[in-house]
Enzyme design. Structure first.
Site, PDB file in Angstrom:
ATOM      1  N   HIS A  53       6.892  -3.491  -3.396  1.00  0.00           N
ATOM      2  CA  HIS A  53       6.686  -2.267  -4.155  1.00  0.00           C
ATOM      3  C   HIS A  53       6.638  -1.067  -3.210  1.00  0.00           C
ATOM      4  O   HIS A  53       5.872  -1.068  -2.247  1.00  0.00           O
ATOM      5  CB  HIS A  53       5.365  -2.341  -4.927  1.00  0.00           C
ATOM      6  CG  HIS A  53       5.203  -3.578  -5.747  1.00  0.00           C
ATOM      7  ND1 HIS A  53       3.978  -4.161  -5.985  1.00  0.00           N
ATOM      8  CD2 HIS A  53       6.120  -4.354  -6.394  1.00  0.00           C
ATOM      9  CE1 HIS A  53       4.133  -5.232  -6.741  1.00  0.00           C
ATOM     10  NE2 HIS A  53       5.417  -5.371  -7.003  1.00  0.00           N
ATOM     11  N   TYR A  73      -6.727  -1.985  -0.007  1.00  0.00           N
ATOM     12  CA  TYR A  73      -5.866  -0.864   0.391  1.00  0.00           C
ATOM     13  C   TYR A  73      -6.405   0.457  -0.140  1.00  0.00           C
ATOM     14  O   TYR A  73      -6.878   0.554  -1.261  1.00  0.00           O
ATOM     15  CB  TYR A  73      -4.412  -1.092  -0.048  1.00  0.00           C
ATOM     16  CG  TYR A  73      -4.181  -1.391  -1.505  1.00  0.00           C
ATOM     17  CD1 TYR A  73      -3.724  -0.408  -2.373  1.00  0.00           C
ATOM     18  CD2 TYR A  73      -4.390  -2.676  -2.013  1.00  0.00           C
ATOM     19  CE1 TYR A  73      -3.490  -0.684  -3.716  1.00  0.00           C
ATOM     20  CE2 TYR A  73      -4.162  -2.967  -3.344  1.00  0.00           C
ATOM     21  CZ  TYR A  73      -3.719  -1.963  -4.192  1.00  0.00           C
ATOM     22  OH  TYR A  73      -3.490  -2.240  -5.531  1.00  0.00           O
TER      23      TYR A  73
END
Length: 473
Positions: free
Chosen positions: A70, A133
């Site tokens: 992605h 993240y």
């Protein structure tokens, strides 16, 4: 097993902007501790100050869980809290590095900064892996994403566990091959004041490309609520080429209001948007921030001492822009571009046989808009250090009367037709308020030259400008 005692280090990869970071992890028999993101230390070590606003955790029970690839329109700081992954990154940004691949393993002692537009994927190598993240934009369904199939033959990622043996979502299995991927373009550039003479020059320099937008007063009202005017996180640069420049009218009650509205209030609105969204703002300033009493060229660090309302508003606007973390204040003088200007006026007087009286005690250098636009593009594209830069033509300083004589000579007329007068004499008896002018408008060009941009000689630029203007008649 997590490695303890590493030194904080940053390593570049073959993908531009993709950085591997070794993290100090401190542990004993009880467990371990690390600073997963520590802005001060990590920026000092060479990481960009990317401004995270959201922190996510993806927990994976089983070995072999595979996710991606992605590419998102924001930067991402990837690490793991527990477990270990094999990470793979593919550059899906438009440009020469499109398709470049990098892989590495990550445990709690290693992190990676993934720049906007680089495809991100991973495969878990241990059970109970917590993949974390940080991102510098809030997730939005309206953002532009790009995807790549995990099994793409061109990327040829050497997955430790064959993809046929692991858990992959149907959505990830359906992603396109590299040849069908839509590359993610660069962050957008917005030019404000696109209908003005500098705005027109910037349009010529930047071109009509998808990631550059041009706004006029009609299409972007700086007095409105700008927070919803654009999806600002998609923008990397705002160039403010708009300004109120009627220096004499600014001395009137109405003009003073308009000058402050355009040169300060509007600038403050742009500065706020730039600060909140990590945007680089380019702001054009003026020699009028100085009083003109210096006996040498003005440097970027000289204290401002504006004489009139226009200069005061420009100095105030500069002070506002200087608070933006990523800013360029481009200070210039005696700007000449499209439309009505001093050079065209002198050329017209010469053609009509008129012998003008021209101010001879104001000294400076002409700046042509194409050069000013080129300098702005240079600063942004070369990521020059942020701050103030003087940008004018190079060469021997001239008075307005000297320039008028040059125009007469270059257009085939008698330069002795031009008569010098003082500023005081020129404005004597004129109706209405007259703004005070700095007598010395010469700006030192050392700093812009040090970035690798060479200013054009002002005399040569004047000759080229007149030659072009003559060919257009």
């Amino acid at each position: 097993m997590t490695e303890f005692g590493k030194t904080l280090t940053v390593t570049e990869t073959p993908i531009p902007g993709l950085l591997v970071v070794e993290l100090p992890v401190h542990g004993d028999s009880r467990g371990w501790f690390k600073e997963n993101w520590q802005r001060e230390k990590m920026v000092a070590a060479g990481l960009p100050d990317f401004g995270p606003v959201q922190n996510n955790v993806s927990f994976n029970d089983a070995v072999g869980t595979t996710r991606g690839i992605h590419a998102e329109p924001w930067d991402k700081w990837v690490s793991v809290a527990t477990g270990r992954i094999f990470g793979a990154w593919v550059d899906l940004r438009a440009g020469e590095s499109f398709g470049a691949v990098f892989t590495t393993e990550i445990d709690p002692s290693r992190a990676i900064l993934v720049p906007r537009g680089v495809g991100n994927s991973y495969q878990t190598l241990e059970p109970d892996t917590a993949y974390t993240y940080l991102v510098n934009d809030h997730w939005s369904p309206d953002a532009a994403y790009s995807f790549l199939n995990l099994a793409d033959e061109t990327a040829a990622i050497a997955w430790p566990i064959p993809l046929s043996e692991v858990e992959i979502s149907p959505k990830d299995l359906a992603h396109p091959r590299l040849s069908d991927v839509t590359p993610i373009g660069p962050r957008k550039t917005l030019v404000v004041g696109a209908a003005g003479q500098l705005g027109l020059a910037l349009r010529e320099a930047l071109g009509d490309v998808a990631h550059v937008e041009y706004a006029t007063r009609e299409t972007l009202d700086l007095g409105s609520d700008l927070s919803t005017a654009r999806r600002w996180r998609d923008y990397g640069t705002i160039i403010n080429a708009a300004a109120y420049t009627a220096v004499d009218l600014a001395e009137t009650a109405e003009g003073r209001q308009d000058a402050w509205a355009a040169n300060v209030t509007g600038v403050a609105a742009l500065a706020r948007i730039a600060t909140e969204n990590g945007i680089t703002v380019v702001h054009v300033s003026s020699d009028y921030v100085f009083d003109g009493t210096s006996t040498r060229p003005y440097t970027e660090t000289d204290a401002v001492r504006p004489l009139g309302v226009y200069g005061q508003t420009k100095a105030a606007g500069d002070a506002v822009v200087a608070t933006v973390p990523r800013h360029y204040i481009v200070r210039t003088s005696w700007v000449i571009g499209e439309g009505r200007n001093f050079v065209r006026t002198m050329a017209s007087l010469a053609d009509r046989g008129i012998a003008p009286r021209v101010v001879g005690d104001q000294i400076g250098r002409l700046t042509f808009t194409e050069d000013l636009a080129a300098a702005i593009v240079h600063l942004v594209s070369h990521e020059a250090p942020y701050g103030v830069y003087n940008v004018t033509g190079e060469g021997e300083p001239r008075s307005w009367a000297d320039i008028a004589r040059a125009v007469y000579r270059l257009t085939g007329h008698d330069p002795s037709s031009v008569t010098d007068v003082s500023t005081e004499e020129y404005f004597a008896g004129q109706a209405g308020p007259i703004a005070p002018r700095p007598l010395n408008s010469v700006l030192d060009l050392t700093r812009i030259t040090a970035t690798g941009w060479t200013p054009r000689d002002a005399d040569a630029a004047l000759e080229a400008y007149l030659a072009t203007a003559a060919s257009e008649v």
